[in-house]
Design an enzyme around this catalytic site. Structure first.
Site, PDB file in Angstrom:
ATOM      1  CG  HIS A 190     -11.939  -6.859   8.889  1.00 62.72           C
ATOM      2  ND1 HIS A 190     -10.579  -7.098   8.943  1.00 62.72           N
ATOM      3  CD2 HIS A 190     -12.524  -8.075   8.966  1.00 62.72           C
ATOM      4  CE1 HIS A 190     -10.373  -8.399   9.051  1.00 62.72           C
ATOM      5  NE2 HIS A 190     -11.539  -9.014   9.051  1.00 62.72           N
ATOM      6  CG  ASN A 191      -7.335  -4.743   8.883  1.00 64.90           C
ATOM      7  OD1 ASN A 191      -8.178  -5.497   8.419  1.00 64.90           O
ATOM      8  ND2 ASN A 191      -6.120  -4.658   8.378  1.00 64.90           N
TER       9      ASN A 191
ATOM     10  CB  ALA B  37      -0.904  -0.012   1.237  1.00 63.94           C
TER      11      ALA B  37
ATOM     12  CE  LYS C 293      -8.724  -6.443   5.375  1.00 64.18           C
ATOM     13  NZ  LYS C 293      -7.391  -6.081   5.412  1.00 64.18           N
TER      14      LYS C 293
ATOM     15  CB  SER D 179     -10.069  -9.639   5.572  1.00 64.37           C
ATOM     16  OG  SER D 179      -9.683 -10.234   6.793  1.00 64.37           O
TER      17      SER D 179
ATOM     18  CD  GLU E 211      -6.971  -8.748  11.902  1.00 60.52           C
ATOM     19  OE1 GLU E 211      -7.665  -8.740  10.875  1.00 60.52           O
ATOM     20  OE2 GLU E 211      -5.727  -8.773  11.869  1.00 60.52           O
TER      21      GLU E 211
END
Ligand code: 2AM
Length: 510
Positions: A207-208, A80, A204, A132, A211
């Site tokens: 989401h991380n 990235a 996303k 993911s 996590e």
């Protein structure tokens, strides 16, 4: 060298995620043109892994672009940041068409995706998709969070739905029958169109962030069992195995049980985890989530706490010095019933997890207003049921909650989750008290509880805070006996005021 356009899709960047995603796509009957900046990497990949005709190895971008059928679908899986722009620019220079779709499947910052879509709009159709599931997910079925123009999505949809993880339609349980060349047939794919421009990468990222806190909570549960109950790693592993049969059933709990039972390869009779240095690394998506929460004014404190917990862990040398100088309670071992404390820790983990997800979803709610997205929260929860790192039985419950009420303001207000917290909160509080009493750091359990208690407080001490701001900075305040939006300022006694110049309205910026 391919002479004509024979590939259905192209993929650039053959690190492990790229290789595995290419193999996954090929397993579903698509021909994949693959290219890597370092040609040797591509050659070794093809030599090692070419499933019956599924991959087309390309040594140059020219060859690569020529090998893909139009409108081209090109997946980029490079680091990235600047590398993504470098690759897109090279593709443009090589000669892709305006209606070719270039999909960034890396962990890109969503604002970069928004910027890129605009910047390259007259050269190609730029699209961003979160992916993911780590290496295994990419290979056999990740959770995929696509964001960009809906027309582009129509072209990508069949591939995304084919390669994504699948869950059972009735139970929401992942269908995980991994075998190269034999993809899972049937089930509901863990992908759905998230929204325009950066929406997929934003979701996303959240989401991380979730996590991060999910992992931190598990670590605190382990830490308390280890420190307060002096349980050896494998015994704690057994507790996690047990927890994995109930509401906490999840990938992260399952791998934690495996990790804790893992013997150390160098020390007979000892456990691997006891030899791993307690300093955590991070790549930045948890920090991005927390920064976004700060920018949007959303109290995602448990998620931020998980990031800070990693920062604190990284100060290993300082902690070792401090451990000899900063004293805590003398008695650390827990004197009560072991099984009761274990059950309480489970409840603390469960309640804190509900808070963490509540924060993540609250953050997405706010972001959709900021960026003009219409996020479908039931669908987001549903595509996290399989494939991704946070996959869990729990996500079916979140899917159900947002299906019942798509406008749910906070997950904790859903009747099911409210009830779950009611049942478990006494134990949650007990664990926080014991941890504080014994001096065992449990920042995420504590921070989540502070969020819960703060959120359910009709009145917080911000009345005093606002009065303080009015006192030293003339920042004004609202009154309980006046309509909202009406602002007042009190003429504080001159003698008590600090000797500073005050510009009304701007204050001291505190
Ligand atoms: P490489 O094998 O040539 O280093 C992860 O780093 C993947 O991204 C690798 O496949 C790497 O290619 C690729 N990558 C990183 N930076 C890149 C860049 N600027 N241009 C093209 N590919 C790049």
């Amino acid at each position: 060298m391919p002479q004509q356009a024979i590939a259905d899709v192209g993929l650039i960047g053959l690190a492990v995620m790229g290789e595995n995603l290419a193999l996954n796509i090929a397993d579903h009957g698509y021909k994949v043109a693959v290219y890597n900046r370092t040609t040797e990497v591509m050659k070794k990949f093809i030599a090692r892994e070419n499933p019956p005709g599924g991959l087309v190895g390309c040594e140059s971008l020219k060859e690569f672009v020529a090998a893909i059928k139009k409108p081209r679908k090109i997946i980029i899986l490079v680091k990235a940041g600047a590398a993504v722009d470098a690759v897109v620019k090279q593709l443009i220079e090589t000669g892709i068409d305006k209606d070719d779709i270039v999909v960034d499947c890396g962990n890109s910052l969503w604002t970069d995706t928004i910027r890129r879509e605009k910047e390259y709009a007259d050269k190609c159709r730029f699209f961003g998709s979160g992916v993911s599931g780590g290496e295994l997910g990419a290979r056999f079925g990740p959770s995929m969070m696509p964001g960009g123009h809906p027309d582009s999505w129509q072209h990508l949809k069949p591939i995304w739905e084919a390669v994504a993880a699948k869950v059972d339609a009735a139970t929401g349980k992942p269908l995980e029958d991994y075998a190269p060349g034999k993809p899972v047939i049937g089930g509901v794919p863990c992908t759905a169109y998230i929204g325009p421009n950066g929406a997929g990468h934003y979701v996303k990222m959240v989401h991380n962030g979730i996590e991060y806190i999910d992992m931190q909570l598990i670590c605190e549960a382990y830490f308390l069992m280890s420190h307060l109950l002096r349980m050896p790693a494998n015994e704690i592993g057994e507790v996690f195995t047990q927890w994995n049969t109930g509401e906490l059933d999840s990938y992260l709990i399952q791998i934690t049980a495996d990790i804790l039972k893992q013997p150390d390869p160098k020390h007979e009779g000892k456990f691997f985890v006891d030899y791993v240095l307690d300093t955590a690394g991070q790549k930045g998506t948890g920090k991005w989530t927390s920064t976004s929460a700060l920018d949007l004014g959303i109290p995602a404190n448990a998620i931020a706490e998980a990031v800070f917990a990693r920062c604190l862990s990284a100060l290993k040398e300082e902690r070792v010095v401090a451990s000899k100088q900063l004293k805590g309670p003398r008695v650390v071992a827990y004197r009560g019933k072991k099984d009761d404390l274990i059950a309480a820790i489970r409840d603390a983990l469960y309640c804190s997890k509900i808070c963490a997800y509540a924060q993540g979803f609250q953050l997405m709610r706010e972001a959709q207003k900021e960026y003009n997205w219409k996020l479908h929260f039931a669908e987001i929860a549903s595509i996290w049921r399989g494939g991704c790192i946070i996959r869990a039985r729990f996500l079916q419950k979140i899917t159900d909650a947002y299906t019942r009420n798509p406008d749910l303001v906070n997950l904790m207000l859903d009747p099911y989750f409210n009830e779950q917290i009611q049942q478990a909160q006494e134990n949650w509080r007990k664990v926080v008290v014991v941890a504080a009493e014994k001096g065992a750091a449990a920042p995420a359990f504590m921070s989540a509880l502070a969020y819960y208690d703060g959120y359910r407080s009709a009145r917080l001490p911000a009345n005093l805070l606002q009065a303080q701001r009015d006192y030293f900075g003339a920042h004004t305040y609202e009154r309980t006996d006046a309509p909202r939006g009406k602002f007042f300022h009190l003429d504080w006694p001159e003698k008590n005021r600090p000797q500073i110049d005050i510009i009304p309205g701007s204050g001291g910026g505190h």
